[in-house]
Design a protein around this motif. Structure first.
Motif, PDB file in Angstrom:
ATOM      1  N   ALA A 164       0.743  -1.310  -0.006  1.00 11.70           N
ATOM      2  CA  ALA A 164      -0.196  -0.047   0.074  1.00 11.70           C
ATOM      3  C   ALA A 164       0.911   1.325   0.061  1.00 11.70           C
ATOM      4  O   ALA A 164       1.956   1.388   0.678  1.00 11.70           O
ATOM      5  CB  ALA A 164      -0.991   0.027   1.182  1.00 11.70           C
ATOM      6  N   GLY A 179      -1.857  -4.104   7.771  1.00 13.45           N
ATOM      7  CA  GLY A 179      -2.974  -3.374   7.211  1.00 13.45           C
ATOM      8  C   GLY A 179      -3.463  -4.199   5.900  1.00 13.45           C
ATOM      9  O   GLY A 179      -2.871  -4.550   5.229  1.00 13.45           O
ATOM     10  N   ASP A 180      -4.568  -4.091   5.753  1.00 18.77           N
ATOM     11  CA  ASP A 180      -5.304  -4.697   4.441  1.00 18.77           C
ATOM     12  C   ASP A 180      -6.467  -3.687   3.813  1.00 18.77           C
ATOM     13  O   ASP A 180      -7.432  -3.274   4.508  1.00 18.77           O
ATOM     14  CB  ASP A 180      -6.084  -5.877   4.728  1.00 18.77           C
ATOM     15  CG  ASP A 180      -6.410  -6.755   3.597  1.00 18.77           C
ATOM     16  OD1 ASP A 180      -6.547  -5.988   2.562  1.00 18.77           O
ATOM     17  OD2 ASP A 180      -6.776  -7.737   3.776  1.00 18.77           O
ATOM     18  N   HIS A 181      -6.238  -3.067   2.512  1.00 16.77           N
ATOM     19  CA  HIS A 181      -6.894  -2.098   2.051  1.00 16.77           C
ATOM     20  C   HIS A 181      -7.767  -2.672   0.853  1.00 16.77           C
ATOM     21  O   HIS A 181      -8.314  -1.821   0.017  1.00 16.77           O
ATOM     22  CB  HIS A 181      -5.977  -1.199   1.695  1.00 16.77           C
ATOM     23  CG  HIS A 181      -5.125  -0.222   2.608  1.00 16.77           C
ATOM     24  ND1 HIS A 181      -5.569   0.471   2.922  1.00 16.77           N
ATOM     25  CD2 HIS A 181      -4.024  -0.423   2.991  1.00 16.77           C
ATOM     26  CE1 HIS A 181      -4.759   1.110   4.185  1.00 16.77           C
ATOM     27  NE2 HIS A 181      -3.583   0.235   4.017  1.00 16.77           N
ATOM     28  N   ARG A 210      -0.310  -3.567   3.943  1.00 15.26           N
ATOM     29  CA  ARG A 210       0.884  -3.131   4.738  1.00 15.26           C
ATOM     30  C   ARG A 210       1.305  -3.967   5.540  1.00 15.26           C
ATOM     31  O   ARG A 210       0.521  -5.001   5.922  1.00 15.26           O
ATOM     32  CB  ARG A 210       0.443  -1.872   5.667  1.00 15.26           C
ATOM     33  CG  ARG A 210      -0.234  -0.596   5.088  1.00 15.26           C
ATOM     34  CD  ARG A 210      -0.469   0.508   6.052  1.00 15.26           C
ATOM     35  NE  ARG A 210      -0.971   1.669   5.450  1.00 15.26           N
ATOM     36  CZ  ARG A 210      -0.390   2.382   4.636  1.00 15.26           C
ATOM     37  NH1 ARG A 210       1.053   2.332   4.397  1.00 15.26           N
ATOM     38  NH2 ARG A 210      -1.229   3.244   4.145  1.00 15.26           N
ATOM     39  N   ARG A 256      -5.477   7.112  -2.508  1.00  9.87           N
ATOM     40  CA  ARG A 256      -6.878   7.175  -1.859  1.00  9.87           C
ATOM     41  C   ARG A 256      -8.006   6.572  -2.650  1.00  9.87           C
ATOM     42  O   ARG A 256      -7.944   6.908  -3.748  1.00  9.87           O
ATOM     43  CB  ARG A 256      -7.087   8.718  -1.507  1.00  9.87           C
ATOM     44  CG  ARG A 256      -8.267   8.874  -0.456  1.00  9.87           C
ATOM     45  CD  ARG A 256      -8.697  10.172  -0.035  1.00  9.87           C
ATOM     46  NE  ARG A 256      -7.916  11.072  -0.675  1.00  9.87           N
ATOM     47  CZ  ARG A 256      -7.399  12.360  -0.341  1.00  9.87           C
ATOM     48  NH1 ARG A 256      -7.812  12.593   1.155  1.00  9.87           N
ATOM     49  NH2 ARG A 256      -6.871  13.216  -1.086  1.00  9.87           N
ATOM     50  N   ASN A 257      -8.709   5.537  -1.970  1.00 10.77           N
ATOM     51  CA  ASN A 257      -9.812   5.015  -2.933  1.00 10.77           C
ATOM     52  C   ASN A 257      -9.376   4.449  -4.310  1.00 10.77           C
ATOM     53  O   ASN A 257     -10.045   4.723  -5.239  1.00 10.77           O
ATOM     54  CB  ASN A 257     -10.826   5.600  -2.976  1.00 10.77           C
ATOM     55  CG  ASN A 257     -11.418   6.617  -1.886  1.00 10.77           C
ATOM     56  OD1 ASN A 257     -11.762   5.526  -0.905  1.00 10.77           O
ATOM     57  ND2 ASN A 257     -11.956   7.601  -1.721  1.00 10.77           N
TER      58      ASN A 257
END
Length: 152
Positions: free
Chosen positions: A54, A99-101, A112, A136-137
């Motif tokens: 990320a 972290g998982d987006h 992450r 972002r998005n």
């Protein structure tokens, strides 16, 4: 009397089963990666699933001028160095997903990671193999870093 012996035998068997379970190797803690391989310095496979780091960019390793390849031979060389560094850094380390987006437009998980408790992105930026590339998005907030210049 026979009933008590059966109960005692059953209890002994249950205790033996619990003891066996206690010495079985535990699964990796939640978020801990069992297997990681690198396609380049910012993407690869974790436990068989494709991923991308990320908000990070690494130099490309593909053929200069190809669609997703390097823009110049210097970027390609830096890309090979970044991948080798990642492989070396994570080879025998504890890698954890911090972290998982979700998935990107290519179906890769955007993650992450930490390596032995240290943030991988920060470590890679400090070492000069990665650059910040905030999103972002799913949309880049800055232009893609230029890996063809003299300075990293």
């Amino acid at each position: 009397m026979t009933r008590h012996l059966v109960l005692l035998a059953g209890l002994a068997g249950l205790l033996a089963l619990q003891a066996c379970e206690a010495i079985q190797p535990e699964h990796a803690p939640p978020g801990q990666v069992r297997e990681i391989s690198w396609s380049d310095g910012d993407s690869g496979h974790i436990d068989g699933e494709r991923f991308r780091l990320a908000d990070i960019d690494a130099p490309e390793t593909g053929t200069v001028g190809s669609r997703s390849g390097a823009r110049c031979e210097l970027e390609r060389q830096r890309g090979r160095e970044a991948k080798a560094w990642m492989v070396s850094l994570t080879r025998s380390a504890v890698v954890t997903i911090t972290g998982d987006h979700g998935a990107d437009r290519y179906g890769r998980r955007v993650l992450r990671l930490s390596v032995d408790g240290e943030d991988l992105a920060r470590t890679g930026i400090t070492a000069g193999y990665l650059q910040a590339w905030p999103h972002r998005n799913g949309r880049a907030q800055t232009p893609k870093p230029d890996w063809c210049g003299d300075a990293r």
